[in-house]
Motif scaffolding. Structure first.
Motif, PDB file in Angstrom:
ATOM      1  N   ASP A   2       0.833  -1.198   0.000  1.00 12.88           N
ATOM      2  CA  ASP A   2       0.000   0.000   0.000  1.00 12.88           C
ATOM      3  C   ASP A   2       0.865   1.245   0.000  1.00 12.88           C
ATOM      4  N   ILE A   3       0.630   2.080  -0.998  1.00 14.91           N
ATOM      5  CA  ILE A   3       1.323   3.366  -1.078  1.00 14.91           C
ATOM      6  C   ILE A   3       0.256   4.421  -1.285  1.00 14.91           C
ATOM      7  N   ILE A   4       0.304   5.457  -0.474  1.00 13.94           N
ATOM      8  CA  ILE A   4      -0.668   6.533  -0.569  1.00 13.94           C
ATOM      9  C   ILE A   4       0.068   7.810  -0.947  1.00 13.94           C
ATOM     10  N   ILE A   5      -0.368   8.404  -2.040  1.00  6.24           N
ATOM     11  CA  ILE A   5       0.244   9.635  -2.537  1.00  6.24           C
ATOM     12  C   ILE A   5      -0.634  10.813  -2.119  1.00  6.24           C
ATOM     13  N   TYR A  14       7.960  10.992  -6.004  1.00  9.85           N
ATOM     14  CA  TYR A  14       8.957   9.915  -5.961  1.00  9.85           C
ATOM     15  C   TYR A  14       9.476   9.731  -4.539  1.00  9.85           C
ATOM     16  N   GLU A  15       9.619  10.835  -3.798  1.00 14.30           N
ATOM     17  CA  GLU A  15      10.110  10.758  -2.425  1.00 14.30           C
ATOM     18  C   GLU A  15       9.057  10.127  -1.506  1.00 14.30           C
ATOM     19  N   GLN A  16       7.793  10.432  -1.734  1.00 15.84           N
ATOM     20  CA  GLN A  16       6.723   9.809  -0.950  1.00 15.84           C
ATOM     21  C   GLN A  16       6.737   8.290  -1.142  1.00 15.84           C
ATOM     22  N   ILE A  51       8.234   7.618 -15.152  1.00 14.26           N
ATOM     23  CA  ILE A  51       9.492   8.295 -14.816  1.00 14.26           C
ATOM     24  C   ILE A  51       9.579   8.517 -13.300  1.00 14.26           C
ATOM     25  N   THR A  52       8.456   8.828 -12.689  1.00 19.30           N
ATOM     26  CA  THR A  52       8.420   9.056 -11.239  1.00 19.30           C
ATOM     27  C   THR A  52       8.715   7.769 -10.485  1.00 19.30           C
ATOM     28  N   THR A  53       8.098   6.657 -10.891  1.00 18.97           N
ATOM     29  CA  THR A  53       8.359   5.379 -10.213  1.00 18.97           C
ATOM     30  C   THR A  53       9.789   4.924 -10.469  1.00 18.97           C
ATOM     31  N   LYS A  54      10.297   5.211 -11.661  1.00 20.45           N
ATOM     32  CA  LYS A  54      11.683   4.850 -11.982  1.00 20.45           C
ATOM     33  C   LYS A  54      12.636   5.576 -11.041  1.00 20.45           C
ATOM     34  N   ARG A  55      12.394   6.843 -10.803  1.00 21.39           N
ATOM     35  CA  ARG A  55      13.247   7.622  -9.899  1.00 21.39           C
ATOM     36  C   ARG A  55      13.196   7.049  -8.491  1.00 21.39           C
ATOM     37  N   ALA A  56      11.999   6.697  -8.018  1.00 20.95           N
ATOM     38  CA  ALA A  56      11.855   6.125  -6.673  1.00 20.95           C
ATOM     39  C   ALA A  56      12.625   4.811  -6.573  1.00 20.95           C
ATOM     40  N   TYR A  57      12.479   3.934  -7.563  1.00 25.85           N
ATOM     41  CA  TYR A  57      13.169   2.643  -7.536  1.00 25.85           C
ATOM     42  C   TYR A  57      14.683   2.822  -7.617  1.00 25.85           C
TER      43      TYR A  57
END
Length: 124
Positions: A2-5, A14-16, A51-57
């Motif tokens: 579970d991830i809540i933005i 990406y930081e969240q 791109i946002t998920t890529k940065r987080a990973y």
């Protein structure tokens, strides 16, 4: 997972994501070897850019929380006890610093703050 933005948060998306996945790993909700959703799947679920998920990973991999295997995906990295302890100490230190700052602004004396901490420690 579970991830809540929050769009109201001052933190980038990406930081969240990074903070929430780290938290789940540190708490044991995600364990070594667990597969994470693909970047595309997570982006679709959260309705955000790949791109946002890529940065987080990439940040999670750089920090040693996940490992990416070409063609297979991303997985929670094997736990390095010393690394996890250091991360936990860093988080505790940040929380304590915030408490000290709040106490200072509110006129709470160091002695009162120590007493509060002692009482909280006794309760655990």
């Amino acid at each position: 997972m579970d991830i809540i933005i929050s769009n109201a948060s001052g933190k980038p998306i990406y930081e969240q994501i990074t903070v929430q996945i780290k938290s789940q790993i540190l708490s044991g909700a995600l364990t070594a070897g667990d597969a994470l959703p693909s970047m595309r799947t997570l982006a679709k679920e959260l309705r955000i850019s790949v791109i946002t998920t890529k940065r987080a990973y990439e940040d999670l991999e750089r920090d040693g929380f996940i490992e990416t295997v070409a063609g297979k995906g991303s997985f929670v990295a094997s736990k390095n006890a010393e690394f996890l302890r250091e991360e936990a100490l860093r988080r505790v230190e940040a929380a304590l610093q915030q408490a000290v700052d709040t106490a200072s602004r509110s006129g709470v004396s160091p002695q009162e703050l120590r007493q509060m901490l002692e009482l909280l420690l006794e309760g655990n």
